[in-house]
Scaffold this motif. Structure first.
Motif, mmCIF file in Angstrom:
data_model
loop_
_atom_site.group_PDB
_atom_site.id
_atom_site.type_symbol
_atom_site.label_atom_id
_atom_site.label_comp_id
_atom_site.label_asym_id
_atom_site.label_seq_id
_atom_site.Cartn_x
_atom_site.Cartn_y
_atom_site.Cartn_z
ATOM 1 N N ILE A 16 18.979 16.057 45.545
ATOM 2 C CA ILE A 16 17.970 17.087 45.265
ATOM 3 C C ILE A 16 18.256 18.336 46.086
ATOM 4 O O ILE A 16 18.210 19.447 45.565
ATOM 5 C CB ILE A 16 16.551 16.529 45.514
ATOM 6 N N ASP A 19 20.880 20.486 44.741
ATOM 7 C CA ASP A 19 20.536 20.955 43.402
ATOM 8 C C ASP A 19 21.355 20.254 42.318
ATOM 9 O O ASP A 19 21.699 20.832 41.298
ATOM 10 C CB ASP A 19 20.698 22.477 43.305
ATOM 11 N N ILE A 22 17.004 16.307 39.751
ATOM 12 C CA ILE A 22 15.568 16.562 39.826
ATOM 13 C C ILE A 22 14.865 15.213 39.916
ATOM 14 O O ILE A 22 15.395 14.198 39.456
ATOM 15 C CB ILE A 22 15.037 17.361 38.614
#
Length: 68
Positions: A16, A19, A22
């Protein structure tokens, strides 16, 4: 990363932060309101198919699913 059924909390946190993933919480709304992981997206299991279509997750991101 391989397709695993489960990953460690640290692996999830790293993905997370980078990136690369999610976090989706699939508990129902009342359960989600009671407690959830910060920044998790709520997509109740009862609305999973429709809810995921609304997320528009890029194909290069993993979807981490959390339930009670």
């Amino acid at each position: 990363m391989s397709n695993k059924a489960a990953i460690t909390p640290q692996e999830a946190q790293d993905l997370i932060r980078q990136d690369k993933a999610i976090l989706v919480d699939v508990r129902e709304a009342d359960e989600f309101k009671t407690a959830h992981i910060a920044n998790a997206l709520s997509v109740p299991l009862s609305n999973l198919e429709h809810g995921f279509s609304l997320l528009h997750v890029p194909q290069d991101k993993m979807i981490l699913v959390h339930c009670l």
